[in-house]
Design an enzyme around this catalytic site. Structure first.
Site, PDB file in Angstrom:
ATOM      1  N   VAL A  99     -28.695 -10.389 -29.747  1.00 25.41           N
ATOM      2  CA  VAL A  99     -28.571  -9.939 -31.129  1.00 25.41           C
ATOM      3  C   VAL A  99     -28.728 -11.122 -32.085  1.00 25.41           C
ATOM      4  CG1 VAL A  99     -27.074  -8.789 -32.799  1.00 25.41           C
ATOM      5  CG2 VAL A  99     -27.126  -8.001 -30.448  1.00 25.41           C
ATOM      6  N   LYS A 117     -38.810 -14.567 -23.418  1.00 23.53           N
ATOM      7  CA  LYS A 117     -37.711 -14.390 -22.467  1.00 23.53           C
ATOM      8  C   LYS A 117     -38.212 -14.863 -21.109  1.00 23.53           C
ATOM      9  CE  LYS A 117     -33.617 -12.765 -21.203  1.00 23.53           C
ATOM     10  NZ  LYS A 117     -32.330 -13.186 -21.803  1.00 23.53           N
TER      11      LYS A 117
END
EC number: 6.3.3.3
Length: 229
Positions: free
Chosen positions: A17, A37
């Protein structure tokens, strides 16, 4: 700043987040953003991963996932158990550099803490940051225990000659207790780096339009936000 590595003091501290909030603030400031990622664990084929969540919350962000392993374990362990190739730090750095050709900011979100192993040789997110010469943003918890974890992460960064951009509280409770309130003062001391933001608990559950509108208010000007300690 072309590269920013986002690491946590551990798991479930609000790293994804926070990455989304940084991406949203950068987009609002007119920058093009990519999120990388290196290793997604605990997610099966076809399921949404952390990079997908950043795109959902932040908006038009380029997302790239280098490897995915089904078991919710450290990337090196998950790769070994799945019989799949591990991700090496130099592969992370190479992918980030390619993304930087067409993007103003590349966010590299780690898995868990800074020194979680990516491969059998002991490669970590810290090694990728070193190869890129990238600063590291540390996401920390709000409550008891966070000062020790933040101190250890800061020491590990300095030992490796890495720059800590700052620390962000990844989930601030609606009713903070004494420990949380004191930690706002003590976290930058523990980190030996500035406090650069506080994200409210449940921020990831907001509608994407509201998340994007509010994200800049959770982050300091060093992260393209308006928040002040």
């Amino acid at each position: 700043m072309t590269f920013l590595v986002v690491s946590g003091t551990g798991t479930e501290v609000g790293k994804t987040v926070t990455t989304a909030a940084v991406a949203a603030a950068a987009l609002a400031a007119g920058r093009s953003v990519a999120v990388l990622k290196p290793a997604q664990t605990g997610v099966g084929p076809g399921e949404r991963g952390d990079a997908d969540e950043v795109v959902r919350l932040a908006g038009p962000v380029t997302a790239l996932e280098l490897a995915r392993y089904p078991e919710p374990l450290a990337p090196g362990t998950a790769a070994r158990r799945a019989g799949l190739p591990a991700v090496r730090p130099h592969e992370v750095a190479d992918a980030a550099r390619k993304l930087a050709v067409e993007h103003d900011l590349v966010l590299i979100e780690g898995a868990g803490g800074l020194l979680v192993r990516f491969d059998g040789e002991g490669g970590t997110l810290a090694d990728a940051a070193r190869l890129l010469g990238a600063p590291v943003l540390v996401v920390a918890a709000a409550g008891l225990g966070t000062l020790n974890a933040t101190t250890l992460t800061g020491e590990a960064l300095r030992l490796r000659g890495l720059v800590q951009k700052g620390v962000v509280v990844g989930s601030w409770p609606q009713e903070p207790g004494l420990a949380e309130q004191c930690n706002l003062t003590d976290l930058p001391v523990a980190a030996q780096a500035p406090l650069l933001g506080v994200l409210p608990s449940g921020a990831g559950a907001l509608a994407p339009t509201e998340f994007r509108t509010r994200a800049s208010g959770w982050l300091a000007p060093a992260l393209a936000g308006t928040w002040e300690p």
